[in-house]
Design a protein around this motif. Structure first.
Motif, PDB file in Angstrom:
ATOM      1  N   UNK A 142      66.040-101.195  19.343  1.00  0.00           N
ATOM      2  CA  UNK A 142      67.338-101.821  19.049  1.00  0.00           C
ATOM      3  C   UNK A 142      68.398-100.758  18.792  1.00  0.00           C
ATOM      4  N   UNK A 143      68.041 -99.711  18.049  1.00  0.00           N
ATOM      5  CA  UNK A 143      69.004 -98.642  17.785  1.00  0.00           C
ATOM      6  C   UNK A 143      69.417 -97.910  19.043  1.00  0.00           C
ATOM      7  N   UNK A 144      68.458 -97.577  19.887  1.00  0.00           N
ATOM      8  CA  UNK A 144      68.776 -96.856  21.119  1.00  0.00           C
ATOM      9  C   UNK A 144      69.523 -97.745  22.105  1.00  0.00           C
ATOM     10  N   UNK A 145      69.286 -99.020  22.038  1.00  0.00           N
ATOM     11  CA  UNK A 145      69.996 -99.952  22.927  1.00  0.00           C
ATOM     12  C   UNK A 145      71.472-100.048  22.568  1.00  0.00           C
ATOM     13  N   UNK A 146      71.778 -99.879  21.312  1.00  0.00           N
ATOM     14  CA  UNK A 146      73.179 -99.967  20.869  1.00  0.00           C
ATOM     15  C   UNK A 146      73.929 -98.648  21.009  1.00  0.00           C
ATOM     16  N   UNK A 147      73.188 -97.541  21.062  1.00  0.00           N
ATOM     17  CA  UNK A 147      73.813 -96.221  21.185  1.00  0.00           C
ATOM     18  C   UNK A 147      73.521 -95.700  22.588  1.00  0.00           C
ATOM     19  N   UNK A 148      74.551 -95.708  23.438  1.00  0.00           N
ATOM     20  CA  UNK A 148      74.344 -95.331  24.838  1.00  0.00           C
ATOM     21  C   UNK A 148      73.827 -93.909  25.006  1.00  0.00           C
ATOM     22  N   UNK A 149      74.141 -93.031  24.084  1.00  0.00           N
ATOM     23  CA  UNK A 149      73.685 -91.653  24.191  1.00  0.00           C
ATOM     24  C   UNK A 149      72.159 -91.551  24.045  1.00  0.00           C
ATOM     25  N   UNK A 150      71.552 -92.439  23.262  1.00  0.00           N
ATOM     26  CA  UNK A 150      70.105 -92.409  23.042  1.00  0.00           C
ATOM     27  C   UNK A 150      69.313 -93.232  24.059  1.00  0.00           C
ATOM     28  N   UNK A 151      69.975 -94.146  24.730  1.00  0.00           N
ATOM     29  CA  UNK A 151      69.283 -95.057  25.653  1.00  0.00           C
ATOM     30  C   UNK A 151      68.450 -94.358  26.712  1.00  0.00           C
ATOM     31  N   UNK A 152      68.960 -93.356  27.420  1.00  0.00           N
ATOM     32  CA  UNK A 152      68.138 -92.747  28.478  1.00  0.00           C
ATOM     33  C   UNK A 152      66.884 -92.041  27.957  1.00  0.00           C
ATOM     34  N   UNK A 153      66.883 -91.630  26.709  1.00  0.00           N
ATOM     35  CA  UNK A 153      65.733 -90.904  26.176  1.00  0.00           C
ATOM     36  C   UNK A 153      64.491 -91.784  26.048  1.00  0.00           C
ATOM     37  N   UNK A 154      64.674 -93.089  25.946  1.00  0.00           N
ATOM     38  CA  UNK A 154      63.510 -93.974  25.888  1.00  0.00           C
ATOM     39  C   UNK A 154      63.483 -94.954  27.057  1.00  0.00           C
ATOM     40  N   UNK A 155      64.225 -94.653  28.100  1.00  0.00           N
ATOM     41  CA  UNK A 155      64.116 -95.413  29.339  1.00  0.00           C
ATOM     42  C   UNK A 155      64.914 -96.686  29.410  1.00  0.00           C
TER      43      UNK A 155
END
Length: 157
Positions: free
Chosen positions: A113-126
């Motif tokens: 949920x956190x990575x989904x809301x922060x575009x910078x973190x999204x690619x790191x977990x696919x």
């Protein structure tokens, strides 16, 4: 019905054949084949239930489909980390696995949920980036990504 009858036969024959040292080899082999067939019927039964009850669209399906790959990436590391730290507490054979399973799901879900809301973190977990960015921002992101993975590339070469 077939699955239940097969299960009952396997349970009844467990003590009479597998645990009996006087049982002949053909009895053991036939029980092994029956047990394998019973497990296959169980898998087919689960697939039939899934086809019957889970074969429809749901509003949350897109969200859950998006979460599969991040969970796949994260779960093993989270399990190992939790097991390492929780093993010192000596919680026992029932409580410790329940804690590990529950906390693994909660941690993976929170990271997703956190990575989904922060575009910078999204690619790191696919997770696919959902924001609209200018061309130079996309190129800068690719350059930063290349810089991050370049030590691995050089090590592989």
């Amino acid at each position: 019905m077939v699955f239940t009858l097969g299960y009952i036969v396997v349970v009844l024959c467990y003590n009479t054949i597998w645990q009996n040292p006087a049982a002949s080899q053909w009895q053991i082999t036939s029980m092994d084949m029956l047990y394998t067939a019973q497990r296959l019927v169980g898998v087919l039964f689960m697939l039939a239930l899934a086809q019957r009850f889970l074969n429809h669209d749901h509003p949350k399906l897109a969200l859950l489909n998006c979460a599969v790959f991040p969970f796949y990436l994260l779960h093993q590391s989270v399990i190992i980390g939790l097991a390492f730290y929780l093993s010192e507490l000596q919680l026992g054979g029932l409580v410790e696995p329940l804690f590990i399973l529950s906390l693994t799901f909660i941690i993976c879900w929170l990271v997703f949920i956190g990575a989904r809301r922060i575009d910078l973190l999204s690619p790191f977990i696919g997770i696919k980036v959902t924001g609209k960015y200018k061309a130079w921002q996309v190129k800068a992101g690719f350059c930063y990504g290349l810089i991050l993975v370049s030590p691995l590339i050089f090590k592989l070469i």
